[in-house]
Design an enzyme around this catalytic site. Structure first.
Site, PDB file in Angstrom:
ATOM      1  N   GLY A 291      -2.659  12.245   4.874  1.00 57.31           N
ATOM      2  CA  GLY A 291      -1.632  11.250   4.554  1.00 57.31           C
ATOM      3  C   GLY A 291      -0.230  11.772   4.763  1.00 57.31           C
TER       4      GLY A 291
ATOM      5  CG  ASP B 269      -6.098   3.528  -1.200  1.00 58.03           C
ATOM      6  OD1 ASP B 269      -6.676   3.144  -0.191  1.00 58.03           O
ATOM      7  OD2 ASP B 269      -5.146   4.332  -1.179  1.00 58.03           O
TER       8      ASP B 269
ATOM      9  CG  ASP C  32      -2.244   5.032   3.184  1.00 55.39           C
ATOM     10  OD1 ASP C  32      -2.040   5.263   1.980  1.00 55.39           O
ATOM     11  OD2 ASP C  32      -3.205   5.522   3.817  1.00 55.39           O
TER      12      ASP C  32
ATOM     13  CG  HIS D 140      -2.041   1.001   1.066  1.00 54.83           C
ATOM     14  ND1 HIS D 140      -3.336   0.761   1.447  1.00 54.83           N
ATOM     15  CD2 HIS D 140      -2.048   2.267   0.565  1.00 54.83           C
ATOM     16  CE1 HIS D 140      -4.078   1.824   1.206  1.00 54.83           C
ATOM     17  NE2 HIS D 140      -3.312   2.765   0.672  1.00 54.83           N
TER      18      HIS D 140
ATOM     19  CG  HIS E 239       0.175  14.946   0.486  1.00 52.02           C
ATOM     20  ND1 HIS E 239      -0.681  14.834  -0.583  1.00 52.02           N
ATOM     21  CD2 HIS E 239      -0.284  14.079   1.424  1.00 52.02           C
ATOM     22  CE1 HIS E 239      -1.635  13.941  -0.300  1.00 52.02           C
ATOM     23  NE2 HIS E 239      -1.401  13.465   0.910  1.00 52.02           N
TER      24      HIS E 239
HETATM   25  O1  DOR Z   1      -4.615   9.778   4.125  1.00 50.73           O
HETATM   26  C1  DOR Z   1      -4.642   9.185   3.038  1.00 50.73           C
HETATM   27  N1  DOR Z   1      -3.973   9.671   1.981  1.00 50.73           N
HETATM   28  N2  DOR Z   1      -5.377   8.086   2.923  1.00 50.73           N
HETATM   29  C2  DOR Z   1      -5.571   7.482   1.727  1.00 50.73           C
HETATM   30  O2  DOR Z   1      -6.211   6.464   1.679  1.00 50.73           O
HETATM   31  C3  DOR Z   1      -5.046   8.109   0.496  1.00 50.73           C
HETATM   32  C4  DOR Z   1      -3.835   8.887   0.806  1.00 50.73           C
HETATM   33  C5  DOR Z   1      -3.352   9.730  -0.344  1.00 50.73           C
HETATM   34  O3  DOR Z   1      -3.399   9.259  -1.482  1.00 50.73           O
HETATM   35  O4  DOR Z   1      -2.865  10.825  -0.099  1.00 50.73           O
END
Ligand code: DOR
Length: 429
Positions: free
Chosen positions: A324, A152, A305, A60, A309
């Site tokens: 995320g 997802d 996960d 993931h 960013h």
């Molecule tokens: O917090 C998250 N960010 N949860 C997710 O399932 C997707 C992810 C993202 O793609 O930034």
């Protein structure tokens, strides 16, 4: 050139072994596993005092390609994986454009062959543009090498769509992975709904949003006989339901992240956007349930996960920052520190969840140290103390809730197809 990994504690859950021995590698494959191996001319890696595990997998991960290379690329993301001890990553399709066509899967595989430091597998979207309405080109994507399907980042709201998607994926012998948070219940929420969100006056994302969607997916898996995998499971009820479903023989598996096993919603008290993630960090009761689920086998896999960013995006107020954060460079350290060294989870369970189980869930020929198999290894120093410094990350994403933490335990070498791609934290490719 041959590589001889000597005197390591080899933990190999697939064969239920845990023993000090040597591993001989040549031509990218395991050639021998045993005591006192010799090989003239081989490069020797002294693993005395270290743990040698089948290559860790992270099923993931968001590598953000195509389209979001400001956040991450195949090159930077796989460097981060190597640095963290991960030999194989599986990338999610919530990209721009969405990975919903064979040509995109092919393009990514081609790029990964050239630029990837570790192995890369691709998950295709379940629906066109991840809109949850029309099935994506799943058959063509499977032919192009997609290993599973998921929307997802988004929950598949329509039960009818999900049923069809499961049936179709099952015909292709592929897994459906679902991000389980009912949209109507989480709309506008920034953190777990509970005592802390009430005190802070912030709109929450309730646990029941996850419970309802996991219940639906389990019922659909039972009705269709298809397999479903619950992404980043985080609530007590959802885990209980997966436990009961497994006991009934329903084809459901689940993964959990280090953050949901280590942190709670208390971390949000400072309104720090580094802690914003979906599903949200939950209360202690849920956190403890996730660890218990891992221990009794309800939860099969530990994944990150990894969601990079840009700093500009993440460095905003809690309501505006995206959800995320990165995880590839901290998962081994956080898991060893907070699960292994606390005595909560044994090493074999950790190795299985970070390697063997993920290979089994996805049907990958990996996750085992055996003669003839691809020589992917993760070598761990359980006692190495280090401080998380996101400034040194190979990932382009620098936001992590674990920054500045002192951790105990680290991957000190990553071996992919017999090649050492990371040693002592330095990526060599
Ligand atoms: O917090 C998250 N960010 N949860 C997710 O399932 C997707 C992810 C993202 O793609 O930034």
């Amino acid at each position: 050139m041959a590589l001889l990994v000597k005197n390591g504690r080899v933990i190999n859950p697939a064969l239920q072994t845990d023993d000090i021995c040597d591993i001989l590698i040549d031509d990218g494959k395991f050639q021998a596993v045993g005591k006192h191996l010799q090989a003239d001319g081989a490069v020797v890696f002294d693993a005395s005092g270290l743990v040698v595990a089948p290559g860790f997998i992270d099923m993931h991960v968001h590598l953000r390609q195509p389209g979001q290379s400001g956040k991450e690329t195949i090159a930077s993301g796989t460097q981060a994986a190597a640095a963290g001890g991960i030999t194989r990553v599986v990338t999610m399709p919530n990209t721009d454009p969405v990975i919903d066509k064979a040509i995109i899967v092919e393009g990514l595989k081609y790029k990964a062959e050239r630029e990837g430091v570790v192995k890369v597998d691709v998950i295709g979207a379940l629906s066109k543009n991840q809109e949850g309405k029309e099935l994506s080109a799943m058959g063509a994507m499977a032919d192009a090498g997609a290993v599973a399907f998921s929307d997802d980042g988004h929950y598949v709201e329509s039960a009818d769509f999900m049923r069809k998607a499961m049936e179709y994926a099952d015909m292709l012998h592929k897994l459906v992975i679902d991000h389980c948070e009912d949209g109507s219940l989480v709309a506008g929420g920034y953190m777990h709904e509970g005592a802390v969100s009430n005190e802070l006056g912030l709109k929450g994302r309730p646990a029941v949003a996850e419970d309802i969607s996991v219940a639906r997916d389990i019922l659909l898996a039972e009705a269709t006989h298809a397999a479903v995998h619950i992404a980043h499971i985080s609530t007590k009820n959802a885990i209980d339901m997966v436990r009961r479903a497994k006991a009934k023989g329903i084809r459901v598996t689940a993964e959990a992240t280090p953050q949901h096993m280590i942190l709670t919603d208390e971390a949000l008290r400072g309104f720090d956007p580094r802690f914003k993630v979906n599903p949200p960090l939950r209360s202690e009761e849920h956190r403890a349930a996730v660890v218990a689920g891992l221990l009794d086998g309800t939860i099969d896999a530990i994944v990150t996960d990894h969601a990079p960013h840009t700093w500009e995006e993440k460095d905003r107020s809690l309501n505006l920052a995206p959800s995320g954060f990165v995880g590839l460079e901290t998962s081994v350290g956080t898991v060893l520190t907070y699960l292994y060294h606390t005595g909560s989870v044994d090493l074999t369970t950790i190795v299985r969840a970070m390697s063997t189980a993920q290979a089994e869930i996805l049907g990958l020929d990996a996750g085992v140290i055996a003669v003839g198999k691809a020589a992917d290894l993760t070598i761990l120093d359980l006692h190495k103390e280090w401080v998380v410094d996101s400034g040194t990350f190979y990932s382009k994403g620098k936001s992590t809730p674990f920054d500045d933490m002192i951790l105990k335990g680290k991957a000190v070498a990553t071996i992919v197809d017999g090649e050492i791609v990371m040693k002592d934290g330095e990526v060599l490719r």
